[in-house]
Each structure stands twice: as structure tokens, then as C-alpha cells.
Motif scaffolding. Structure first.
Motif, PDB file in Angstrom:
ATOM      1  N   THR A 108       0.839  -1.203   0.000  1.00  0.00           N
ATOM      2  CA  THR A 108       0.000   0.000   0.000  1.00  0.00           C
ATOM      3  C   THR A 108       0.869   1.246   0.000  1.00  0.00           C
ATOM      4  O   THR A 108       0.592   2.221  -0.713  1.00  0.00           O
ATOM      5  CB  THR A 108      -0.927   0.007   1.228  1.00  0.00           C
ATOM      6  N   ARG A 109       1.942   1.221   0.789  1.00  0.00           N
ATOM      7  CA  ARG A 109       2.880   2.342   0.804  1.00  0.00           C
ATOM      8  C   ARG A 109       3.508   2.536  -0.576  1.00  0.00           C
ATOM      9  O   ARG A 109       3.651   3.661  -1.060  1.00  0.00           O
ATOM     10  CB  ARG A 109       3.971   2.109   1.847  1.00  0.00           C
ATOM     11  N   ALA A 110       3.889   1.424  -1.212  1.00  0.00           N
ATOM     12  CA  ALA A 110       4.498   1.495  -2.541  1.00  0.00           C
ATOM     13  C   ALA A 110       3.507   2.046  -3.564  1.00  0.00           C
ATOM     14  O   ALA A 110       3.876   2.838  -4.439  1.00  0.00           O
ATOM     15  CB  ALA A 110       4.988   0.108  -2.966  1.00  0.00           C
ATOM     16  N   PHE A 111       2.249   1.630  -3.447  1.00  0.00           N
ATOM     17  CA  PHE A 111       1.214   2.132  -4.348  1.00  0.00           C
ATOM     18  C   PHE A 111       1.035   3.637  -4.162  1.00  0.00           C
ATOM     19  O   PHE A 111       0.915   4.386  -5.137  1.00  0.00           O
ATOM     20  CB  PHE A 111      -0.101   1.390  -4.070  1.00  0.00           C
ATOM     21  N   TYR A 112       1.052   4.085  -2.910  1.00  0.00           N
ATOM     22  CA  TYR A 112       0.908   5.520  -2.629  1.00  0.00           C
ATOM     23  C   TYR A 112       2.103   6.300  -3.175  1.00  0.00           C
ATOM     24  O   TYR A 112       1.929   7.351  -3.799  1.00  0.00           O
ATOM     25  CB  TYR A 112       0.775   5.746  -1.129  1.00  0.00           C
ATOM     26  N   ARG A 113       3.318   5.779  -2.964  1.00  0.00           N
ATOM     27  CA  ARG A 113       4.512   6.474  -3.470  1.00  0.00           C
ATOM     28  C   ARG A 113       4.474   6.589  -4.987  1.00  0.00           C
ATOM     29  O   ARG A 113       4.830   7.632  -5.563  1.00  0.00           O
ATOM     30  CB  ARG A 113       5.777   5.730  -3.033  1.00  0.00           C
ATOM     31  N   GLU A 114       4.051   5.524  -5.649  1.00  0.00           N
ATOM     32  CA  GLU A 114       3.974   5.552  -7.111  1.00  0.00           C
ATOM     33  C   GLU A 114       2.877   6.509  -7.569  1.00  0.00           C
ATOM     34  O   GLU A 114       3.045   7.228  -8.563  1.00  0.00           O
ATOM     35  CB  GLU A 114       3.703   4.138  -7.637  1.00  0.00           C
ATOM     36  N   ALA A 115       1.769   6.538  -6.848  1.00  0.00           N
ATOM     37  CA  ALA A 115       0.676   7.445  -7.193  1.00  0.00           C
ATOM     38  C   ALA A 115       1.107   8.901  -7.070  1.00  0.00           C
ATOM     39  O   ALA A 115       0.713   9.755  -7.861  1.00  0.00           O
ATOM     40  CB  ALA A 115      -0.527   7.173  -6.297  1.00  0.00           C
TER      41      ALA A 115
END
Length: 307
Positions: free
Chosen positions: A9-16
Motif C-alpha cells: 500500500t505504501r508502494a502504491f501511494y509512493r507511485e501514485a
């Protein structure tokens, strides 16, 4: 004890956050979609028991998804199909998509993905591939089998799905992904490359679809044009045709009819190539139709990008 916010989820947020059109609304929408995809799509297709009771609420949420992050009077009207859509890809093009080894960024593929939003191909760790139980088949009684035929490709999507759906997903190799695609093609199912605005506005999955289970094909038939043609249409060679009728039975878009001979309705044909691969007499082939958009053939797109 599992962390409150998981690494994926953190990785998804960083990419977003790297996306120029980032909005908290879109991030939350994407997370909800990935985290509760079975409930999300069952409600969207009307197959969940709550779908009828909560239909007004579902319609309202759908309108907010369209309006909230995209409200701009200078922009063309956004439709539901602009936010979530699939591109039909014949067998070899689908296999190419799961064979990419290097990171790639191809932006704004308007001629390939003819929608106002979500038309980028950004491969980050494209060899990270996950086979996911198809939400459309899971939601439908007496669905087609097997069900583990949705392919999630690249990061942060693969890890997001694996971490949140460990009982319904598994990591696979490129070779295994190609085998799934080929087996589904042999069953007469269509390959769709899916794009979604809330999934970072880009390509994230290949689904192997059948008209009896697929929500996207159902929506297409009901007047929501969320599937784009492959850029090809099928042509039948009358001299080779053995009149067996397999092509008509297998066509997922009901584009083939029979009177004195079998004919293709090119206005309906999506150029998926299922009929080509099902025909035992090699009487059908695909031809390019410039009016149907450019094909999603990743190797050719990469070559053009490098020029």
C-alpha cells in the motif's frame, strides 16, 4: 502482527504521488478497488446480493468517480468508459505483453487507447506477474473454469494484489502467464489489456474473458463502449470455409452470422482473433482496419518509441 499499512500500500501511494494528476480521491479509489476487488466488481456488475438494494448508492458513487477528480470545464465530458476500459489484444500481442523484461514508459497512447483517460503503459518490474482468481467468474454462479486467469502485471500492482489476496492469487513466471493466455485462447476466450484511471492511469492487467461471465463484455453489449477494438477485423475466405460453424459458436461478440454462408459483421467484430485460432480449415484471418485504431503490440510500440 501485520502492520496497519502494508508495504504494498505504501508502494502504491509512493507511485501514485509521482503522477502529475495525483489526487487523494483517486488513490483511495484505486486502493479500494484493489483491496476489495471482488466486492467492487460484484457490485458494479449487479451480481452482489446488495447490488439491487443499493443501486441508487452505487449509481451515485459511480457519478462521483467520474466527476470528482476530473471536473474541468475546459476538458471534454468524461464518461464512465473513460475511467475504466480494456483494449482487445489477439493471442500473440497478449503474449508479448507478459514477455517484457525491462522497465518501459509509454505515455498518452491516444491512437491505441481511444479514451480520454488512462492510456499509458508504464512497466515497472514487468516480470512481476500474478495470476488472480477472476472477479467476474467468482461473482457468477456456474462460471467458466478455471478461474485463476486474470494476470496482474508489474509493480506496484502485483505486490498489492499478492499481499491483499493471498488466498486468491499467486506469483507466476512469464512462461506460466503465456501458458495461461494460450490455454484461454484455446477455450475461445478473449484477451483484454485493462486500463483504469485509479490504477495510476495506466495498464495493469490482462483478463481472459468470456461473454457469459465478463462484466466488460456485458457492459459493451448494454451500450457502454468500454472495450476498444484490437485494430483488426476478421475476414472469412469462402473458398476455404468448410461451413462447420465453429467460428459463429466461439465468437464472444456475436459478430459472425450465417445465411447462405458465414459472414463477419465488421461493425461488431473486435478483432480478437478467437475465430482465427478456432477455425480448423484456416479459412479466417485478421486484417488491419485503420478506422478501428492502432493495435496494442508492445514490441512495435517500443521500436517506434526508440526511433
Amino acid at each position: 502482527m501485520k502492520p496497519l499499512i502494508r508495504p504494498s500500500t505504501r508502494a502504491f501511494y509512493r507511485e501514485a504521488r509521482k503522477n502529475s494528476s495525483f489526487s487523494l480521491f483517486n488513490f483511495i479509489h484505486g486502493y479500494v478497488y484493489a483491496r476489495w476487488v471482488y466486492f467492487y466488481l460484484a457490485m458494479g456488475t449487479g451480481r452482489h446480493p446488495l447490488a439491487v438494494k443499493l443501486k441508487p448508492l452505487v449509481s451515485w458513487i459511480g457519478n462521483q468517480i467520474i466527476k470528482s477528480p476530473h471536473k474541468d470545464e475546459s476538458s471534454p465530458t468524461i464518461k464512465i468508459e473513460d475511467t475504466y476500459h480494456g483494449k482487445v489484444v489477439p493471442l500473440e500481442a497478449a503474449r508479448e505483453l507478459v514477455s517484457v523484461k525491462e522497465d518501459i514508459q509509454l505515455g498518452d497512447l491516444e491512437k491505441v487507447i481511444p479514451y480520454a483517460l488512462a492510456r499509458d503503459i508504464v512497466f515497472k518490474n514487468p516480470d512481476h506477474i500474478v495470476a488472480l482468481d477472476c472477479p467476474c467468474r467468482v461473482a457468477k454462479e456456474d462460471s467458466c473454469t478455471p478461474i485463476d486467469v486474470c494476470l496482474i502485471i508489474g509493480e506496484p500492482f502485483a505486490s498489492l494484489v499478492l499481499e491483499h489476496h493471498p488466498d486468491r492469487s499467486r506469483a507466476i513466471t512469464s512462461e506460466e502467464a503465456q501458458a495461461i493466455i494460450k490455454a484461454e485462447d484455446d477455450r475461445g476466450h478473449v484477451h483484454h489489456a485493462f486500463f483504469k484511471d485509479a490504477m495510476l492511469g495506466r495498464f495493469y492487467a490482462i483478463c481472459n474473458c468470456c461473454s457469459c461471465c465478463c462484466g466488460a463484455i456485458e457492459a459493451q453489449r448494454n451500450g457502454t463502449p468500454m472495450l476498444a477494438s484490437s485494430g483488426y477485423v476478421a475476414v472469412i475466405d469462402d473458398d476455404k470455409c468448410q461451413m462447420c460453424g465453429i467460428c459463429q459458436k466461439k465468437c464472444q461478440f456475436s459478430a459472425i452470422s450465417h445465411k447462405e454462408k458465414y459472414t463477419v459483421n465488421t461493425a461488431v467484430c473486435m478483432g480478437c482473433g478467437v475465430c482465427v485460432n478456432q477455425c480448423k480449415s484456416n479459412a479466417i484471418h485478421l486484417v488491419r482496419d485503420a478506422s478501428r485504431g492502432e493495435p496494442l503490440e508492445i514490441r512495435e510500440l517500443i521500436r517506434n518509441f526508440m526511433q
